[in-house]
Design an enzyme around this catalytic site. Structure first.
Site, PDB file in Angstrom:
ATOM      1  N   ALA A  10      -0.394  21.668  -0.578  1.00  0.00           N
ATOM      2  CA  ALA A  10       0.981  22.165  -0.688  1.00  0.00           C
ATOM      3  C   ALA A  10       2.020  21.161  -0.216  1.00  0.00           C
ATOM      4  O   ALA A  10       3.202  21.315  -0.485  1.00  0.00           O
ATOM      5  CB  ALA A  10       1.114  23.455   0.108  1.00  0.00           C
ATOM      6  N   GLY A  11       1.542  20.125   0.483  1.00  0.00           N
ATOM      7  CA  GLY A  11       2.470  19.185   1.125  1.00  0.00           C
ATOM      8  C   GLY A  11       3.344  18.420   0.140  1.00  0.00           C
ATOM      9  O   GLY A  11       3.040  18.327  -1.048  1.00  0.00           O
ATOM     10  N   ARG A  15       5.602  10.381   1.995  1.00  0.00           N
ATOM     11  CA  ARG A  15       5.337   8.945   2.129  1.00  0.00           C
ATOM     12  C   ARG A  15       5.022   8.280   0.779  1.00  0.00           C
ATOM     13  O   ARG A  15       5.062   7.068   0.652  1.00  0.00           O
ATOM     14  CB  ARG A  15       4.166   8.731   3.106  1.00  0.00           C
ATOM     15  CG  ARG A  15       4.518   9.053   4.537  1.00  0.00           C
ATOM     16  CD  ARG A  15       3.285   9.152   5.428  1.00  0.00           C
ATOM     17  NE  ARG A  15       2.598  10.440   5.319  1.00  0.00           N
ATOM     18  CZ  ARG A  15       1.535  10.798   6.036  1.00  0.00           C
ATOM     19  NH1 ARG A  15       1.020   9.958   6.902  1.00  0.00           N
ATOM     20  NH2 ARG A  15       0.979  11.976   5.879  1.00  0.00           N
ATOM     21  N   ASP A 102      -5.688  15.178  -0.507  1.00  0.00           N
ATOM     22  CA  ASP A 102      -5.405  13.747  -0.675  1.00  0.00           C
ATOM     23  C   ASP A 102      -6.606  12.880  -0.323  1.00  0.00           C
ATOM     24  O   ASP A 102      -6.476  11.749   0.105  1.00  0.00           O
ATOM     25  CB  ASP A 102      -4.169  13.344   0.159  1.00  0.00           C
ATOM     26  CG  ASP A 102      -4.372  13.537   1.664  1.00  0.00           C
ATOM     27  OD1 ASP A 102      -5.442  14.023   2.080  1.00  0.00           O
ATOM     28  OD2 ASP A 102      -3.448  13.182   2.421  1.00  0.00           O
ATOM     29  N   ASN A 169     -10.477  12.084  12.570  1.00  0.00           N
ATOM     30  CA  ASN A 169     -10.647  13.306  11.795  1.00  0.00           C
ATOM     31  C   ASN A 169     -10.413  13.031  10.314  1.00  0.00           C
ATOM     32  O   ASN A 169      -9.395  12.468   9.934  1.00  0.00           O
ATOM     33  CB  ASN A 169      -9.604  14.320  12.314  1.00  0.00           C
ATOM     34  CG  ASN A 169      -9.538  15.569  11.473  1.00  0.00           C
ATOM     35  OD1 ASN A 169     -10.543  15.974  10.883  1.00  0.00           O
ATOM     36  ND2 ASN A 169      -8.371  16.194  11.438  1.00  0.00           N
ATOM     37  N   TYR A 364       0.374  -7.533 -41.517  1.00  0.00           N
ATOM     38  CA  TYR A 364       0.510  -6.136 -41.115  1.00  0.00           C
ATOM     39  C   TYR A 364      -0.151  -5.269 -42.172  1.00  0.00           C
ATOM     40  O   TYR A 364       0.205  -5.330 -43.355  1.00  0.00           O
ATOM     41  CB  TYR A 364       1.984  -5.737 -40.957  1.00  0.00           C
ATOM     42  CG  TYR A 364       2.123  -4.250 -40.725  1.00  0.00           C
ATOM     43  CD1 TYR A 364       1.505  -3.649 -39.618  1.00  0.00           C
ATOM     44  CD2 TYR A 364       2.809  -3.429 -41.625  1.00  0.00           C
ATOM     45  CE1 TYR A 364       1.590  -2.281 -39.420  1.00  0.00           C
ATOM     46  CE2 TYR A 364       2.888  -2.053 -41.419  1.00  0.00           C
ATOM     47  CZ  TYR A 364       2.275  -1.489 -40.317  1.00  0.00           C
ATOM     48  OH  TYR A 364       2.346  -0.140 -40.121  1.00  0.00           O
ATOM     49  N   ALA A 421       0.070 -16.139 -54.330  1.00  0.00           N
ATOM     50  CA  ALA A 421       0.803 -16.262 -53.064  1.00  0.00           C
ATOM     51  C   ALA A 421       2.291 -16.015 -53.290  1.00  0.00           C
ATOM     52  O   ALA A 421       2.834 -16.346 -54.347  1.00  0.00           O
ATOM     53  CB  ALA A 421       0.593 -17.648 -52.478  1.00  0.00           C
TER      54      ALA A 421
HETATM   55  C1  UD1 Z   1      -4.234  15.032   8.538  1.00  0.00           C
HETATM   56  C2  UD1 Z   1      -4.781  15.490   9.882  1.00  0.00           C
HETATM   57  C3  UD1 Z   1      -5.331  14.288  10.631  1.00  0.00           C
HETATM   58  C4  UD1 Z   1      -6.386  13.581   9.805  1.00  0.00           C
HETATM   59  C5  UD1 Z   1      -5.835  13.219   8.424  1.00  0.00           C
HETATM   60  C6  UD1 Z   1      -6.959  12.733   7.549  1.00  0.00           C
HETATM   61  C7  UD1 Z   1      -3.455  17.420  10.675  1.00  0.00           C
HETATM   62  C8  UD1 Z   1      -2.365  17.864  11.573  1.00  0.00           C
HETATM   63  N1  UD1 Z   1      -3.729  16.111  10.670  1.00  0.00           N
HETATM   64  O1  UD1 Z   1      -3.118  14.205   8.787  1.00  0.00           O
HETATM   65  O2  UD1 Z   1      -5.918  14.697  11.851  1.00  0.00           O
HETATM   66  O3  UD1 Z   1      -6.855  12.437  10.461  1.00  0.00           O
HETATM   67  O4  UD1 Z   1      -5.250  14.374   7.794  1.00  0.00           O
HETATM   68  O5  UD1 Z   1      -6.505  12.272   6.317  1.00  0.00           O
HETATM   69  O6  UD1 Z   1      -4.081  18.237  10.005  1.00  0.00           O
HETATM   70  N2  UD1 Z   1      -0.572  20.126   3.527  1.00  0.00           N
HETATM   71  C9  UD1 Z   1      -0.280  21.414   3.125  1.00  0.00           C
HETATM   72  N3  UD1 Z   1       0.719  22.080   3.780  1.00  0.00           N
HETATM   73  C10 UD1 Z   1       1.428  21.532   4.781  1.00  0.00           C
HETATM   74  C11 UD1 Z   1       1.128  20.213   5.193  1.00  0.00           C
HETATM   75  C12 UD1 Z   1       0.101  19.534   4.540  1.00  0.00           C
HETATM   76  O7  UD1 Z   1      -0.900  21.956   2.218  1.00  0.00           O
HETATM   77  O8  UD1 Z   1       2.318  22.208   5.316  1.00  0.00           O
HETATM   78  C13 UD1 Z   1      -1.642  19.396   2.800  1.00  0.00           C
HETATM   79  C14 UD1 Z   1      -1.138  18.137   2.155  1.00  0.00           C
HETATM   80  O9  UD1 Z   1      -0.724  18.406   0.820  1.00  0.00           O
HETATM   81  C15 UD1 Z   1      -2.314  17.194   2.225  1.00  0.00           C
HETATM   82  C16 UD1 Z   1      -3.127  17.710   3.397  1.00  0.00           C
HETATM   83  O10 UD1 Z   1      -2.623  18.986   3.728  1.00  0.00           O
HETATM   84  O11 UD1 Z   1      -3.104  17.243   1.056  1.00  0.00           O
HETATM   85  C17 UD1 Z   1      -3.029  16.780   4.594  1.00  0.00           C
HETATM   86  O12 UD1 Z   1      -1.656  16.638   4.972  1.00  0.00           O
HETATM   87  P1  UD1 Z   1      -1.065  15.245   5.447  1.00  0.00           P
HETATM   88  O13 UD1 Z   1       0.368  15.435   5.733  1.00  0.00           O
HETATM   89  O14 UD1 Z   1      -1.462  14.169   4.515  1.00  0.00           O
HETATM   90  O15 UD1 Z   1      -1.835  15.073   6.839  1.00  0.00           O
HETATM   91  P2  UD1 Z   1      -2.078  13.737   7.655  1.00  0.00           P
HETATM   92  O16 UD1 Z   1      -0.841  13.358   8.347  1.00  0.00           O
HETATM   93  O17 UD1 Z   1      -2.709  12.725   6.780  1.00  0.00           O
HETATM   94 CA    CA Z   2      -3.204  12.672   4.619  1.00  0.00          CA
END
Ligand code: UD1
Ligand code: CA
Length: 460
Positions: A10-11, A15, A102, A169, A364, A421
């Site tokens: 959902a994010g 970046r 991701d 993680n 062509y 030709a």
């Molecule tokens: C996250 C982890 C981190 C880990 C890393 C690995 C948390 C707080 N941190 O960080 O510990 O090392 O992944 O790649 O979990 N998303 C939602 N809703 C939200 C926010 C995010 O669905 O409100 C989804 C994003 O779309 C994404 C995934 O969750 O696919 C991870 O979010 P992202 O912001 O990339 O987390 P990181 O900062 O990478």
């Molecule tokens: Ca991530």
């Protein structure tokens, strides 16, 4: 036991700095989330739930009804994302396999291995971790002196010692579904970032429940992609993996770092691929064909022993022993026969050629059907477009088309014809005829001398 997969997608992917939502962004033309769902479909998972939010339509269009959706209206963090999935998950017995949207490079055998390990160890929560030489950006796995996991601390919240921890993680977890629903509600807002961190569930669970890690050996497959540089790194990994697969099945690839091959491309044994070549879509390269250098093949079939050099072939077919290029362009349903030569600066569109036919330079050929043993002279072209409509050119067998001939379509040229030709041919040509359609040459005797005299008069 029922197994659910929960993909966090959902994010915003801020970046990335792209229009497309991050999890829909393509790597080797395939959207990131597609990799994950495709692999999950090959595991023992019963139901996949995708949490969507930012630009949800894009992801839902991609995945259709292959998955169930949960909706996170406001993106308040990974922990909050889990809460938005409660309407789908609550009161269901089973285990839940949580994956970030991701992380496209993990494949199904590893997914199954993680699920099995969770069950065999009798864990309530399994955190999938990996060791990174440069752990920057990842949450660190914090353990006590006995190695017990105490929690996960995000980069921003790490103290100097925690920053040195190399075990991180991956954001992949397996967790008892009912416990997930229970503990997710206890996650509190992170003061620094104002988000709910799913990672905080570890600290909440470790004292009361069995929490363990599964350490992945190759950290590349659990890399999280956060920006376009990450896309590049993942693409390189995939390219290497795909090329390796082809090389191990008997395909010679020269300078493989410069060769990009799509997922669905089929390449038979004995094929050679030279540098800077890209093979994409539903392309099939049959045995002993040679591709490249500097060629792009998309959705095309290249028959055995054919050779494509410095050329573009899309939506087309090249017959066996035919040579294409340098600098040829075959497109939109060019069907080239066997033993043809399609040479320098020749474009063929929506046309069919028989066997042993040649268009070696500067031609062509559009909307045409050419028979066997046709010689399409240097600079000869089909004039297929009248400004409004496209028209067909039909050429029989054993036809010799001289240099710089214009075939004004619609036109039919029968077998065994010669075209002089420079002719601009507007009428059909019957079998065996020689067609000359150009002005007769006039030689004006002594004209050059007269001209010089005239010039001299003027200059006096
Ligand atoms: C996250 C982890 C981190 C880990 C890393 C690995 C948390 C707080 N941190 O960080 O510990 O090392 O992944 O790649 O979990 N998303 C939602 N809703 C939200 C926010 C995010 O669905 O409100 C989804 C994003 O779309 C994404 C995934 O969750 O696919 C991870 O979010 P992202 O912001 O990339 O987390 P990181 O900062 O990478
Ligand atoms: Ca991530």
């Amino acid at each position: 036991m029922k197994k659910y997969a929960l993909i966090l997608a959902a994010g915003k992917g801020t970046r990335m700095k792209t229009e497309l939502p991050k999890c829909a962004f393509p790597i080797l033309k395939k959207p990131m989330i597609e990799y994950i769902v495709e692999n999950l479909e090959k595991t023992s998972i019963d139901e996949t739930v995708v949490i969507v939010g930012h630009k949800k339509e894009v992801l839902m269009d991609l995945l259709g009804d292959r998955v169930t959706y949960a909706y996170q209206e406001e993106q308040l963090g990974t922990g909050h994302a889990i809460l938005s999935a409660l309407p789908v998950l609550e009161n269901k017995k089973g285990i839940t396999f949580i994956l970030p949207g991701d992380m496209p490079l993990m494949e199904y055998p590893l997914m199954d291995k993680i699920l099995r390990a969770h069950q065999e160890m009798g864990n309530d929560l399994t955190i999938v971790s990996m060791k990174m030489e440069y752990p920057k950006g990842y949450g660190r796995i914090v353990r006590d002196e006995y190695g017990e996991v105490l929690g996960i601390v995000e980069e921003n919240d790490c103290n100097e010692t925690q920053k040195l921890i190399k075990e991180v993680n991956s954001s992949v977890y397996v967790v008892d579904n009912e416990l997930l629903c229970h503990y997710a509600k206890k996650i509190e807002r992170n003061v620094r970032k104002g988000e709910y961190y799913l990672t905080d569930i570890v600290a909440l669970m470790h004292q009361e429940r069995k929490v363990n890690t599964f350490i992945v050996r190759d950290p590349r497959v659990t890399m999280g992609i956060n920006d376009l540089y990450g896309i590049g790194v993942a693409e390189k990994y995939l390219r290497d993996a795909i090329n390796k697969g082809h090389m191990l099945s008997g395909v010679s690839i020269i300078n493989p770092e410069t060769v990009t091959i799509g997922h669905n491309v089929i390449i038979e044994e004995g094929v050679w691929i030279y540098p800077n070549s890209t093979l994409m879509g539903n392309t099939v390269i049959k045995h002993h064909a040679t591709i490249g250098p500097n060629s792009e093949i998309v959705d095309s079939v290249i028959e055995p022993y054919a050779e494509i050099k410095h050329s573009i072939v899309s939506n087309s077919k090249v017959g066996s022993y035919t040579t294409v290029g340098p600098f040829a362009h075959l497109r939109d349903g060019a069907i080239i026969g066997e033993h043809n030569r399609i040479g320098n600066f020749v474009e063929v569109k929506k046309s069919t050629t028989g066997n042993d036919t040649k268009a070696a330079h500067l031609s062509y050929i559009g909307d045409a059907t050419l028979g066997d043993r046709v010689n399409f002279g240097c600079g000869a072209i089909t004039v297929n477009y009248d400004g409004v409509n496209k028209h067909q050119t039909v050429v029989g067998h054993d036809v010799f088309i001289g240099c710089n001939v214009n075939l004004i379509a619609p036109i039919k040229v029968e077998d065994n014809v010669f075209i002089a030709a420079g002719s601009t041919v507007t009428e059909d040509i019957p079998k065996g005829a020689l067609a000359i359609a150009r002005n007769k040459q006039i030689n004006k005797e002594d004209y050059a001398k007269n001209l010089i005299q005239a010039k001299e008069k003027v200059n006096k």
